[in-house]
Scaffold this motif. Structure first.
Motif, PDB file in Angstrom:
ATOM      1  N   TYR A 102      22.345  18.244 -62.472  1.00 60.10           N
ATOM      2  CA  TYR A 102      23.657  18.358 -61.848  1.00 60.10           C
ATOM      3  C   TYR A 102      23.502  18.203 -60.348  1.00 60.10           C
ATOM      4  O   TYR A 102      22.785  18.985 -59.709  1.00 60.10           O
ATOM      5  N   ARG A 103      24.155  17.189 -59.801  1.00 59.00           N
ATOM      6  CA  ARG A 103      24.093  16.909 -58.369  1.00 59.00           C
ATOM      7  C   ARG A 103      22.657  16.849 -57.859  1.00 59.00           C
ATOM      8  O   ARG A 103      22.314  17.417 -56.832  1.00 59.00           O
ATOM      9  N   GLY A 104      21.793  16.197 -58.645  1.00 58.31           N
ATOM     10  CA  GLY A 104      20.410  15.987 -58.238  1.00 58.31           C
ATOM     11  C   GLY A 104      19.498  17.184 -58.420  1.00 58.31           C
ATOM     12  O   GLY A 104      18.351  17.161 -57.981  1.00 58.31           O
ATOM     13  N   ILE A 105      19.984  18.227 -59.076  1.00 55.90           N
ATOM     14  CA  ILE A 105      19.181  19.444 -59.276  1.00 55.90           C
ATOM     15  C   ILE A 105      18.963  19.666 -60.761  1.00 55.90           C
ATOM     16  O   ILE A 105      19.892  19.555 -61.560  1.00 55.90           O
ATOM     17  N   ASP A 106      17.735  20.000 -61.130  1.00 59.78           N
ATOM     18  CA  ASP A 106      17.430  20.387 -62.506  1.00 59.78           C
ATOM     19  C   ASP A 106      17.844  21.842 -62.702  1.00 59.78           C
ATOM     20  O   ASP A 106      17.433  22.718 -61.926  1.00 59.78           O
ATOM     21  N   MET A 107      18.658  22.086 -63.731  1.00 63.44           N
ATOM     22  CA  MET A 107      19.150  23.428 -63.990  1.00 63.44           C
ATOM     23  C   MET A 107      18.830  23.819 -65.432  1.00 63.44           C
ATOM     24  O   MET A 107      19.400  23.242 -66.370  1.00 63.44           O
ATOM     25  N   PRO A 108      17.939  24.798 -65.630  1.00 54.91           N
ATOM     26  CA  PRO A 108      17.641  25.258 -66.989  1.00 54.91           C
ATOM     27  C   PRO A 108      18.858  25.934 -67.622  1.00 54.91           C
ATOM     28  O   PRO A 108      19.578  26.678 -66.948  1.00 54.91           O
ATOM     29  N   HIS A 109      19.072  25.663 -68.895  1.00 54.04           N
ATOM     30  CA  HIS A 109      20.179  26.251 -69.659  1.00 54.04           C
ATOM     31  C   HIS A 109      19.645  26.770 -70.991  1.00 54.04           C
ATOM     32  O   HIS A 109      18.717  26.201 -71.561  1.00 54.04           O
ATOM     33  N   ILE A 110      20.272  27.812 -71.482  1.00 51.38           N
ATOM     34  CA  ILE A 110      19.995  28.335 -72.814  1.00 51.38           C
ATOM     35  C   ILE A 110      21.129  27.892 -73.723  1.00 51.38           C
ATOM     36  O   ILE A 110      22.306  28.000 -73.357  1.00 51.38           O
ATOM     37  N   VAL A 111      20.777  27.394 -74.895  1.00 44.96           N
ATOM     38  CA  VAL A 111      21.767  26.923 -75.859  1.00 44.96           C
ATOM     39  C   VAL A 111      22.002  28.032 -76.893  1.00 44.96           C
ATOM     40  O   VAL A 111      21.121  28.352 -77.687  1.00 44.96           O
ATOM     41  N   PHE A 112      23.193  28.624 -76.834  1.00 46.25           N
ATOM     42  CA  PHE A 112      23.617  29.625 -77.810  1.00 46.25           C
ATOM     43  C   PHE A 112      24.466  28.920 -78.863  1.00 46.25           C
ATOM     44  O   PHE A 112      25.155  27.947 -78.560  1.00 46.25           O
ATOM     45  N   SER A 113      24.440  29.443 -80.088  1.00 46.97           N
ATOM     46  CA  SER A 113      25.315  28.878 -81.122  1.00 46.97           C
ATOM     47  C   SER A 113      25.518  29.894 -82.235  1.00 46.97           C
ATOM     48  O   SER A 113      24.822  30.914 -82.301  1.00 46.97           O
TER      49      SER A 113
ATOM     50  N   SER B 176      27.541  27.426 -76.958  1.00 48.12           N
ATOM     51  CA  SER B 176      27.773  27.702 -75.540  1.00 48.12           C
ATOM     52  C   SER B 176      26.459  27.411 -74.830  1.00 48.12           C
ATOM     53  O   SER B 176      25.425  27.988 -75.171  1.00 48.12           O
ATOM     54  N   ILE B 177      26.505  26.506 -73.888  1.00 44.25           N
ATOM     55  CA  ILE B 177      25.313  26.080 -73.158  1.00 44.25           C
ATOM     56  C   ILE B 177      25.418  26.698 -71.769  1.00 44.25           C
ATOM     57  O   ILE B 177      26.281  26.313 -70.973  1.00 44.25           O
ATOM     58  N   ILE B 178      24.547  27.672 -71.491  1.00 41.74           N
ATOM     59  CA  ILE B 178      24.725  28.567 -70.351  1.00 41.74           C
ATOM     60  C   ILE B 178      23.497  28.544 -69.448  1.00 41.74           C
ATOM     61  O   ILE B 178      22.359  28.630 -69.933  1.00 41.74           O
ATOM     62  N   ARG B 179      23.737  28.475 -68.149  1.00 44.14           N
ATOM     63  CA  ARG B 179      22.633  28.541 -67.178  1.00 44.14           C
ATOM     64  C   ARG B 179      21.744  29.740 -67.470  1.00 44.14           C
ATOM     65  O   ARG B 179      22.243  30.819 -67.817  1.00 44.14           O
ATOM     66  N   ASP B 180      20.449  29.558 -67.305  1.00 38.28           N
ATOM     67  CA  ASP B 180      19.505  30.625 -67.639  1.00 38.28           C
ATOM     68  C   ASP B 180      19.669  31.868 -66.770  1.00 38.28           C
ATOM     69  O   ASP B 180      19.294  32.970 -67.172  1.00 38.28           O
ATOM     70  N   ASN B 181      20.266  31.738 -65.607  1.00 39.02           N
ATOM     71  CA  ASN B 181      20.449  32.894 -64.731  1.00 39.02           C
ATOM     72  C   ASN B 181      21.861  33.484 -64.795  1.00 39.02           C
ATOM     73  O   ASN B 181      22.178  34.412 -64.057  1.00 39.02           O
ATOM     74  N   ASN B 182      22.702  32.971 -65.686  1.00 45.10           N
ATOM     75  CA  ASN B 182      24.071  33.475 -65.823  1.00 45.10           C
ATOM     76  C   ASN B 182      24.106  34.544 -66.922  1.00 45.10           C
ATOM     77  O   ASN B 182      24.586  34.317 -68.030  1.00 45.10           O
ATOM     78  N   LEU B 183      23.586  35.717 -66.589  1.00 41.04           N
ATOM     79  CA  LEU B 183      23.480  36.797 -67.570  1.00 41.04           C
ATOM     80  C   LEU B 183      24.831  37.287 -68.085  1.00 41.04           C
ATOM     81  O   LEU B 183      24.961  37.571 -69.278  1.00 41.04           O
ATOM     82  N   PRO B 184      25.881  37.388 -67.243  1.00 43.45           N
ATOM     83  CA  PRO B 184      27.175  37.813 -67.784  1.00 43.45           C
ATOM     84  C   PRO B 184      27.710  36.864 -68.866  1.00 43.45           C
ATOM     85  O   PRO B 184      28.198  37.313 -69.905  1.00 43.45           O
ATOM     86  N   SER B 185      27.615  35.563 -68.674  1.00 39.83           N
ATOM     87  CA  SER B 185      28.088  34.619 -69.693  1.00 39.83           C
ATOM     88  C   SER B 185      27.225  34.680 -70.943  1.00 39.83           C
ATOM     89  O   SER B 185      27.733  34.534 -72.059  1.00 39.83           O
ATOM     90  N   GLN B 186      25.935  34.906 -70.774  1.00 36.32           N
ATOM     91  CA  GLN B 186      25.069  35.075 -71.936  1.00 36.32           C
ATOM     92  C   GLN B 186      25.489  36.311 -72.731  1.00 36.32           C
ATOM     93  O   GLN B 186      25.501  36.297 -73.960  1.00 36.32           O
TER      94      GLN B 186
END
Length: 112
Positions: free
Chosen positions: A96-107, A68-78
């Motif tokens: 995404y749409r010209g914006i850099d978005m940090p993601h955390i890779v869960f597995s 699950s590859i989740i935005r770093d600020n999406n605490l509920p999904s994490q």
């Protein structure tokens, strides 16, 4: 792809969940995704759906590792990822749409 998530008691569509193939580094990996209507957040539905997707990935599709590859600020999904046994292992930036978005890779490893 993603499937509709419906309430068992009345068939109401409350969101979507499923397994999709997503780019990650130099590979494509199976990812559990879930998106519910806001009024159904914090009721355990995302966790139930994600856990069911992991079981399906393991027992039906024979997948050995799921992500699950989740935005770093999406605490509920994490939190959902952690509740089903996933752990964070990497960070990436998606564009995404010209914006850099940090993601955390869960597995997690399946079938054990």
């Amino acid at each position: 792809g993603l499937w509709g998530a419906v309430l068992k008691e009345n068939g109401e569509l409350i969101g979507q969940c499923g397994i999709t193939m997503q780019p990650y580094r130099e590979q494509t990996v199976p990812e559990i995704g879930y998106l519910l209507r806001k009024n159904f957040w914090h009721k355990g539905y995302a966790t139930e759906a994600a856990r069911s997707c992991a079981d399906y990935a393991s027992h039906i599709l024979g997948i050995k590792r799921i992500y699950s590859i989740i935005r770093d600020n999406n605490l509920p999904s994490q939190g959902v990822a952690k509740r089903i046994g996933m752990t964070p292992g990497d960070t990436i930036v998606k564009h995404y749409r010209g914006i850099d978005m940090p993601h955390i890779v869960f597995s997690m490893t399946l079938g054990e």
